[in-house]
Structures are given as C-alpha cells and as structure tokens.
Design a protein around this motif. Structure first.
Motif, PDB file in Angstrom:
ATOM      1  N   THR A   1     -21.944  -1.729  -1.382  1.00 56.52           N
ATOM      2  CA  THR A   1     -21.711  -2.442  -2.643  1.00 56.52           C
ATOM      3  C   THR A   1     -21.114  -1.524  -3.695  1.00 56.52           C
ATOM      4  N   ALA A   2     -21.695  -0.335  -3.835  1.00 53.32           N
ATOM      5  CA  ALA A   2     -21.197   0.611  -4.837  1.00 53.32           C
ATOM      6  C   ALA A   2     -19.763   1.026  -4.541  1.00 53.32           C
ATOM      7  N   SER A   3     -19.438   1.244  -3.282  1.00 52.71           N
ATOM      8  CA  SER A   3     -18.076   1.660  -2.915  1.00 52.71           C
ATOM      9  C   SER A   3     -17.066   0.564  -3.202  1.00 52.71           C
ATOM     10  N   VAL A   4     -17.405  -0.680  -2.879  1.00 58.78           N
ATOM     11  CA  VAL A   4     -16.486  -1.799  -3.108  1.00 58.78           C
ATOM     12  C   VAL A   4     -16.270  -2.014  -4.606  1.00 58.78           C
ATOM     13  N   LEU A   5     -17.334  -2.015  -5.380  1.00 58.76           N
ATOM     14  CA  LEU A   5     -17.206  -2.213  -6.828  1.00 58.76           C
ATOM     15  C   LEU A   5     -16.425  -1.077  -7.479  1.00 58.76           C
ATOM     16  N   SER A   6     -16.690   0.142  -7.046  1.00 60.28           N
ATOM     17  CA  SER A   6     -15.976   1.293  -7.606  1.00 60.28           C
ATOM     18  C   SER A   6     -14.489   1.214  -7.292  1.00 60.28           C
ATOM     19  N   ALA A   7     -14.157   0.802  -6.058  1.00 63.99           N
ATOM     20  CA  ALA A   7     -12.751   0.655  -5.680  1.00 63.99           C
ATOM     21  C   ALA A   7     -12.067  -0.414  -6.521  1.00 63.99           C
ATOM     22  N   ALA A   8     -12.794  -1.499  -6.824  1.00 62.50           N
ATOM     23  CA  ALA A   8     -12.217  -2.562  -7.661  1.00 62.50           C
ATOM     24  C   ALA A   8     -11.913  -2.035  -9.061  1.00 62.50           C
ATOM     25  N   VAL A   9     -12.824  -1.268  -9.635  1.00 62.28           N
ATOM     26  CA  VAL A   9     -12.613  -0.716 -10.974  1.00 62.28           C
ATOM     27  C   VAL A   9     -11.447   0.267 -10.959  1.00 62.28           C
ATOM     28  N   LEU A  10     -11.417   1.137  -9.963  1.00 63.98           N
ATOM     29  CA  LEU A  10     -10.328   2.116  -9.871  1.00 63.98           C
ATOM     30  C   LEU A  10      -8.981   1.420  -9.668  1.00 63.98           C
ATOM     31  N   GLY A  11      -8.933   0.422  -8.803  1.00 63.70           N
ATOM     32  CA  GLY A  11      -7.689  -0.297  -8.562  1.00 63.70           C
ATOM     33  C   GLY A  11      -7.186  -1.025  -9.793  1.00 63.70           C
ATOM     34  N   ALA A  12      -8.103  -1.626 -10.548  1.00 67.24           N
ATOM     35  CA  ALA A  12      -7.703  -2.336 -11.765  1.00 67.24           C
ATOM     36  C   ALA A  12      -7.139  -1.365 -12.799  1.00 67.24           C
ATOM     37  N   GLY A  13      -7.806  -0.230 -12.967  1.00 66.33           N
ATOM     38  CA  GLY A  13      -7.339   0.740 -13.963  1.00 66.33           C
ATOM     39  C   GLY A  13      -5.976   1.304 -13.635  1.00 66.33           C
ATOM     40  N   THR A  14      -5.776   1.709 -12.393  1.00 65.41           N
ATOM     41  CA  THR A  14      -4.488   2.291 -12.020  1.00 65.41           C
ATOM     42  C   THR A  14      -3.363   1.258 -12.045  1.00 65.41           C
ATOM     43  N   ALA A  15      -3.682  -0.005 -11.752  1.00 63.61           N
ATOM     44  CA  ALA A  15      -2.654  -1.050 -11.781  1.00 63.61           C
ATOM     45  C   ALA A  15      -2.136  -1.292 -13.192  1.00 63.61           C
TER      46      ALA A  15
END
Length: 440
Positions: A97-111
């Motif tokens: 769960t933590a890995s998926v949520l963290s990836a979502a936050v990172l992907g949104a920021g870089t996009a």
C-alpha cells in the motif's frame, strides 16, 4: 532577450537539469527495488510502475488552467514539493500500500513539472530564442538522466535496501533544489509575450472546448501521441522485449543501447539544431518519421535476418542511436510549436494538453508493444514502420494548417507575435479575412 530574461532562463534550465539528474537515480531501478529489494513481487512492481504513469493522467487535465490562472512558478513549486514527498516516501516504503501510494504521489508531482517548466521557458524566451531554449532543456535533461543513472548504478546493491533508500532521498533533495531555484526566479514582462502573464482576479478564457476547436492544435496532439507511442513508448517494453527475444541480445546489452541513444542526443543536439532552426518545422518532423521508419527496418534485420549475433546486436544498438537522432530533431521543433499555436492566455493549457497526449502514449505504448515485441516479431516491426511513416504523413498535413511564421519562425523579422493567427478556429472567424486565410 533582456538580461533579466536570460538570468531567469538559466536558473530554470539548471533546475530542470538537476531534477532530471534526480530522476535518473531511481527510474532505471524502480522495478528492481519494488520486486526484489522490498520483496513485493513482480506483480506489485508492475502495479507501482502503472500507478506512477497513470497518476499523470489524473492531474494533467487540471494543470493547464492552474498554470494560466496562477502562473507557472507557484505550480512548479507545489509540484516539486509533492514530488519530494513521493520520492522520500517511496524510498522508505516496505509494504504494498505504501509503495503504490508513494508512486502515485511521485508520478503526479513529476507530471505537473513538465507543462510548468515548458510554460516558464515560453515566458523567458522570444520567438527568435525559443527553439534554442527548448533544445538546451532537452540536452540538459538527457545529460542529467544519463549521469544520474550511471552514478546511481554505482551506489545500488540489491542486498542492501539502504542503498536504494539513499537514491530516493537524493532524488527528493534534487526536487527540493528545483523548488528553491524556481522560487528565486523573477519573471518580467516581455514585449513578445506580454499578455501571457495572468493578472489578479482574471480567469483564463477558453478551456477544453476552445482547444478542441483549434484544428492545428488537435492535429499536433494526434501527431504527438503517434510520436511518443512509436518511440518512447517502446524503449523499455516492446523494443527491449524484441531485442532480447528476437535479436538474441543479452539484457546487459540493453544498457549499452540506451547509452548509445543518450550519447547521440548529447553529441548531435546542437549540430542538428543548426540544420533544424532555419527549416520548416513540419518538414523536420516529417523527416523524423522517415528516420524512425529506417530505424525499425534496421531492428527488423536484427531480429528477422540471418546475420551473426554480433551483427544483430550492432543493428539493435544502431536502432536506439537512430531514435536518438530523431529525438534531437524533435526537441527544438515540437515544444516551441505548441507555444506558438497557443493563444496568449492559454499557454499552460496547451502545454498540459500536449503533455497529456504524451503520457497517454507512454501508458498505451508498453501495453501494446510489450506483448507484440515478445511474441509477434514480424507484425511488430511492420506495425511500427507504418506508424513511423504515419508520422511523416501527419506532419506534412499539419504543415498545411500552420502560418509561415509558425512553420518557419526564422522568417519572422519582428520579435512579436500576431495572436490572431493562433486563435482556435471557432474564434478565428471574427478576425480579418487576410488573417483567417493565413491561419489556414
């Protein structure tokens, strides 16, 4: 370009390069980190990579209007803060769960960073300098990604999770640096783009309906989707699978092929720029389609021919190098064209729309190309040869909708832009007959 604009542009380019350096630390190792180092399995790693890409699709539709209302600076600062949080959290995550949520936050920021940085480059450049500004950004970003990947490869150790945590913390630190640099930039009004800056209390006119009514921009978005689908969407999926399965490449050789791609971009960028900047943009993009069609034919020889393994490997490396040549021609061509098509108050929305098309291509490309490249070797090559030729056809068709100044900015003798020729087609009818004819 004024001294203030030049100083702002240099800071933006520095921040962009450092953020790319940070991404280079982690992107090549994200799958290994989740699947092997954190021992969450290949399925979870695939979900993390998918969420990282899909997060961009969730935020980009809202990014452009925020940029046009608030300006790119505050949007970039917020995006860098979000990306910092995502990178640090991913480096410390040990569960699904933590890995998926963290990836979502990172992907949104870089996009969100992409259209914000693009809009800042537009604000800090004139029609005469915009081509070189975007070429320099592409050059520095690729250099940063390449160096970051090389340095990160010397640090990581799959038996020591803390080495991967260090990589993500370095990435987070680079995003902090980007935010700090962005917050120190002072953008002044420029005579070539004076109406682009939002003022307090004003709302950016237009929106999705106005953008969709602008036929040249719609055609450019379709062209952009095909460009990224046929190239970037295949690098780490379909082309890699084809190279290992059909051409018999060793997985380690893929790193050499990607290095060849980056090397061609770094070496050729400013040599190619001299050729590109005085020619029609539509013709340059059309020539990229021909180069990439030849690249796919070379890949076909590698996997479907009867040469030696050495020849097949050399052919695959050449394919990646040819893609790099095409990329170096696109960087000073496509992004400035998006800016020159945009009405003054919709630059952020146009940049975000194009970034969304790019992200869609990067999401669909691996899903289509991966299975084909691994199993349907002949149809895979034929399909992407046709897509590359489609790039040429779409580019030539787009050229008929561009004004002479949009297609070939070097023809402009005055550093100002006629906004009317960039208005969506629905609004162009209120312009003078001569302007409407030029827009077509």
């Amino acid at each position: 370009m004024t001294r203030e604009m030049g100083a702002a542009l240099r800071r933006i380019q520095l921040g962009s390069a450092l953020s790319a350096f940070g991404l280079g630390f982690t992107v090549p190792y994200l799958y290994v980190y989740v699947a092997q180092v954190r021992d969450l399995g290949a399925g979870t790693a695939g979900v993390v990579l998918a969420v990282f890409a899909m997060a961009a699709l969730a935020v980009l539709p809202f990014t452009g209007r925020a940029i046009d209302r608030r300006g790119p600076l505050p949007v970039l600062v917020v995006a860098s803060a979000v990306a910092t949080l995502g990178a640090a959290a991913l480096g410390l995550s040990s569960g699904v769960t933590a890995s998926v949520l963290s990836a979502a936050v990172l992907g949104a920021g870089t996009a969100v960073m992409q259209p914000a940085l693009a809009t800042m480059l537009v604000w800090c450049s004139s029609t005469a300098t915009r081509t070189r500004a975007f070429a320099m950004q592409f050059f520095l970003q690729n250099l940063g990604l390449g160096i970051g990947g090389l340095v990160g490869g010397q640090i990581v150790d799959t038996n020591r999770p803390e080495t991967f945590t260090l990589l993500f913390l370095i990435e987070a630190a680079m995003f902090v640096v980007l935010g700090v640099i962005a917050s120190t930039v002072r953008l002044t009004r420029t005579p070539s783009f004076s109406d682009a800056r939002p003022t307090d209390g004003t709302k950016a006119p237009g929106g999705l309906r106005a953008l969709l009514s602008h036929r040249a921009m719609v055609q450019l978005c379709v062209l952009g989707f095909v460009l990224f689908f046929a190239c970037y969407g295949q690098f780490e999926s379909g082309l890699a699978a084809y190279g290992t399965e059909a051409a018999g490449m060793q997985p380690s050789t893929l790193g050499i092929a990607l290095a060849a791609n980056t090397a061609v971009i770094v070496v050729a960028q400013f040599v190619v720029l001299r050729f590109v900047e005085r020619r029609r943009r539509s013709r340059v993009i059309a020539s990229v389609g021909l180069i990439w069609a030849f690249a796919w034919i070379v890949a076909g020889y590698a996997g479907l021919g009867h040469g030696s393994q050495t020849m097949a490997t050399a052919a695959m490396i050449s394919t990646y190098a040819l893609f790099g040549l095409g990329e170096s021609m696109l960087s000073p061509t496509v992004a400035p064209l998006v800016a020159d098509l945009a009405p003054e108050s919709m630059v952020g929305q146009y940049n975000s729309a194009f970034a969304l098309c790019k992200q869609l291509a990067l999401a669909v490309g691996p899903a289509v190309g991966g299975p084909m490249g691994a199993t349907l070797h002949g149809p895979y090559i034929v399909t992407f040869v046709l897509f590359s030729l489609g790039i040429t056809a779409l580019a030539l068709r787009l050229g008929r909708r561009l004004t002479p100044a949009q297609d070939r900015p070097s023809l402009e003798t005055v550093p100002s832009r006629v906004v009317a020729v960039s208005l969506p087609d629905a609004e162009a009818g209120s312009a003078s007959a001569s302007t409407a004819a030029a827009a077509r």
